[in-house]
Structures are given as C-alpha cells and as structure tokens.
Design a protein around this motif. Sequence first.
Motif, PDB file in Angstrom:
ATOM      1  N   ASP A 263      83.695   9.913  26.675  1.00  0.00           N
ATOM      2  CA  ASP A 263      84.362   9.841  25.618  1.00  0.00           C
ATOM      3  C   ASP A 263      83.507   9.860  24.357  1.00  0.00           C
ATOM      4  N   ALA A 264      82.429   9.145  24.551  1.00  0.00           N
ATOM      5  CA  ALA A 264      81.475   8.818  23.441  1.00  0.00           C
ATOM      6  C   ALA A 264      80.619   9.805  23.240  1.00  0.00           C
ATOM      7  N   LYS A 265      80.608  10.790  24.024  1.00  0.00           N
ATOM      8  CA  LYS A 265      79.893  12.237  23.836  1.00  0.00           C
ATOM      9  C   LYS A 265      78.312  12.082  23.936  1.00  0.00           C
ATOM     10  N   VAL A 266      77.983  11.122  24.948  1.00  0.00           N
ATOM     11  CA  VAL A 266      76.563  11.078  25.413  1.00  0.00           C
ATOM     12  C   VAL A 266      76.207  12.318  25.902  1.00  0.00           C
ATOM     13  N   ASP A 267      74.863  12.255  25.881  1.00  0.00           N
ATOM     14  CA  ASP A 267      74.054  13.731  26.467  1.00  0.00           C
ATOM     15  C   ASP A 267      73.950  13.902  27.782  1.00  0.00           C
ATOM     16  N   GLY A 268      74.195  12.735  28.376  1.00  0.00           N
ATOM     17  CA  GLY A 268      73.867  12.942  29.868  1.00  0.00           C
ATOM     18  C   GLY A 268      73.993  11.320  30.796  1.00  0.00           C
ATOM     19  N   PHE A 269      73.646  11.460  31.891  1.00  0.00           N
ATOM     20  CA  PHE A 269      73.573  10.262  32.636  1.00  0.00           C
ATOM     21  C   PHE A 269      72.428  10.047  33.574  1.00  0.00           C
ATOM     22  N   ALA A 270      71.544   8.742  33.224  1.00  0.00           N
ATOM     23  CA  ALA A 270      70.545   8.159  33.852  1.00  0.00           C
ATOM     24  C   ALA A 270      70.580   8.291  35.301  1.00  0.00           C
ATOM     25  N   HIS A 271      71.792   8.086  35.934  1.00  0.00           N
ATOM     26  CA  HIS A 271      71.979   8.129  37.293  1.00  0.00           C
ATOM     27  C   HIS A 271      73.333   9.136  37.356  1.00  0.00           C
ATOM     28  N   THR A 272      73.236   9.935  38.444  1.00  0.00           N
ATOM     29  CA  THR A 272      74.597  10.564  39.020  1.00  0.00           C
ATOM     30  C   THR A 272      75.682   9.592  39.090  1.00  0.00           C
ATOM     31  N   PRO A 273      76.713   9.813  38.351  1.00  0.00           N
ATOM     32  CA  PRO A 273      77.768   8.957  38.541  1.00  0.00           C
ATOM     33  C   PRO A 273      78.228   8.509  40.233  1.00  0.00           C
ATOM     34  N   PHE A 274      77.980   7.084  40.350  1.00  0.00           N
ATOM     35  CA  PHE A 274      78.023   6.734  41.759  1.00  0.00           C
ATOM     36  C   PHE A 274      79.012   5.614  42.266  1.00  0.00           C
ATOM     37  N   THR A 275      80.007   5.199  41.118  1.00  0.00           N
ATOM     38  CA  THR A 275      81.065   4.198  41.567  1.00  0.00           C
ATOM     39  C   THR A 275      82.369   4.787  41.751  1.00  0.00           C
ATOM     40  N   GLY A 276      82.518   6.092  41.945  1.00  0.00           N
ATOM     41  CA  GLY A 276      83.745   6.579  42.362  1.00  0.00           C
ATOM     42  C   GLY A 276      83.517   8.121  42.431  1.00  0.00           C
ATOM     43  N   PHE A 277      84.491   8.864  42.571  1.00  0.00           N
ATOM     44  CA  PHE A 277      84.555  10.436  42.539  1.00  0.00           C
ATOM     45  C   PHE A 277      85.155  10.583  40.794  1.00  0.00           C
ATOM     46  N   VAL A 278      84.381  11.439  40.047  1.00  0.00           N
ATOM     47  CA  VAL A 278      84.618  11.640  38.882  1.00  0.00           C
ATOM     48  C   VAL A 278      85.669  12.625  38.582  1.00  0.00           C
ATOM     49  N   GLY A 279      85.980  13.676  39.659  1.00  0.00           N
ATOM     50  CA  GLY A 279      86.839  14.718  39.484  1.00  0.00           C
ATOM     51  C   GLY A 279      86.392  15.900  38.781  1.00  0.00           C
ATOM     52  N   ARG A 280      87.333  16.966  38.997  1.00  0.00           N
ATOM     53  CA  ARG A 280      86.997  18.186  38.457  1.00  0.00           C
ATOM     54  C   ARG A 280      87.263  18.217  36.890  1.00  0.00           C
ATOM     55  N   THR A 281      88.207  17.571  36.305  1.00  0.00           N
ATOM     56  CA  THR A 281      88.369  17.666  35.096  1.00  0.00           C
ATOM     57  C   THR A 281      86.971  16.875  34.181  1.00  0.00           C
ATOM     58  N   PHE A 282      86.578  15.811  34.639  1.00  0.00           N
ATOM     59  CA  PHE A 282      85.659  15.260  34.262  1.00  0.00           C
ATOM     60  C   PHE A 282      84.479  15.877  34.176  1.00  0.00           C
TER      61      PHE A 282
END
Length: 326
Positions: free
Chosen positions: A180-199
Amino acid sequence: MTNDPHALRALLGPGAALCHRAITGEHGVSLPPFTDHHVHLHLIDEARLAEGGIAGVVDLGGDPVEHARREKRGIPRVAYAGAFLTAPGGYPVGRSWAPPEIAREVTDASTHPGVPGGAATAVDEQASFGASVIKVALNSAAGPVFDAASLAAVVQVARERGLPVLAHAEGDGMPQLALDAKVDGFAHTPFTGFVGRTFTAHAVAAGQVWISTLAIHRDDPEAAEFARVNLAGFAAAGGRVLYGTDLGNGEQPVGVNAAEVAALDRAGVRGADLIAAMSDPWPLAEPPTGVSTFIPGPPPTRLDQVAAWLAFATVVPTEELIHDEH
C-alpha cells in the motif's frame, strides 16, 4: 556435453557461452557475473565470495559510514542500503547481531531535511553515504513498526532522491502495508502467509522486485512453503525475481548457495530465468565489469540439471576466457 551454442543459450540464457581458460586450458561455460542481492557484510568473510561464484552483493543492513569508506573498485562490487530504517524500538534494534550503527529509528514523519529523527533526515543520511537503496523494517513479530504515514514519508523522500525502497515485511498484514505504501520490492519473499493472486498482480503491475531468500526457512516448513508458493506465483505472473540469500543469517556458504538455487528451481525460477535472477545487476544499472562467471566441465543439457551445476561457479577475469564457439 553439447557443442550447440543455440541449445546452450536456450537453456541458460543469451549470456551463456562455451569457453576455456587461457591460462589453464580448462573448458567450461561462461555466464554473466552473479550478484547476491541480500547480504550482511559485517557478518561474513567477503574475501571468499569470488571463489564461490559471487561477483557482486547488495548489503541490506550495515553501517553507512563503514560502507562509504570502502574501496569502490574490486570484487565483490558492493551496493548497499546503509542502515535499516525502523520505528522506535523496532526490528532490528537490540538484536545481538545488529550493532547500533546499522539501525536508524525514525521518530517523526517529517519530509523536511534536518528534522531530528525525521523520515527525510534518515533517508538523506543513507543517501549522503552512497546508498543505492533504502531498506525499511516492518517486522511486527519483533517489535513496533511504522504507521502508514511514517512509511509513506520514507517512500516519498526516497523516491525524490532517486532511491528504491525495499521492505523486510514479517508478520500479519506487513506485506500489505508495504504494498500500500508503494515500496519497490521485498528484501525477502513474503513468508508469513499466502499473499494471493490479487496482491501478486498488484506487485507485478507496480514493477516490484522480490529477493528470494527461500533457503533461510530450512527449519520452518510452513514459512518455506508460504515463500515458495508466493514466489512461484509472482514469477509466473511476470514478476522480477532476484537471487538473494540473507548471507550472514545463520550458517550459509559464502558464494553460490546450492540450497537457495535449488529452492528457486522448485519455485519455478528455472534455467534462463534462474540465471537472470542471479545476474540481474539491480539496484545498479550495469553488472560488475571485467569479470565473468565460469563453471568448469560439461554444461547441463536439461533443466533439472541446472541448479546443481551452478554450485560449481567461480568468478574469473573476462579476459581470461576464450570462447569455443565455431
């Protein structure tokens, strides 16, 4: 062994070439130089990186003063974020592996330069010491995190300074806060849950980069599966995947990490896509100069052979390699 350069490039990408080393005569394959996009140099012996196949690194949490003092030439080539930017008392403040110099607590959402504890002040400090990227810590499992206004202020100022922002997003709702804050990326692939197709679709549309770090979850099968599925979806949707290991986090090889490469392969980042993730120069525009990856011996001929073969990579001067193509 295949002597077909077209088949080799179809498997490994356009930068692959059969070659031999001029000095030793050893035959093998040359590839573009590899970068590990997530390391912590103060926790490792960086002198061993090149012999292990890594020509460039992105340090995502270190002392900005020490980074600014580094020799700018040589291998590994280093791009860096400088210090973690975090909420007061937030991760990694107080961690045994994190000296005070590698974290800055943002206490004010001000976008005006020079405000003590301000968002602009923290970003400008890292920029003044040569940072190529800004890293924000959003780890709700380990302490306070930025509110939306403070995070937005950091992203705004960084963007005005021409610097991308990466988030360490850990805990419920943290990937969404970062997106939502429009960061440019993730330092780790998100790993604390499934983010889903929309995300995932929104992340791809925003042009985000996701740094893999899949192998750090070796002792947490649930997190490993969340990360694998999330990265697989991101890659399949056309997302830009970067190879990264979080080197310095626990016992890991200094060089190409066979476990990380295998995990990327299992997530569907295979063959030429895998080489692209490892050789992407982000956040810089060009790869390290004057060097290439060299892997001795016969090249792989099938996709399922590539990941294990990459573990034998080393860094050599490009001028030492003579292409064997006819």
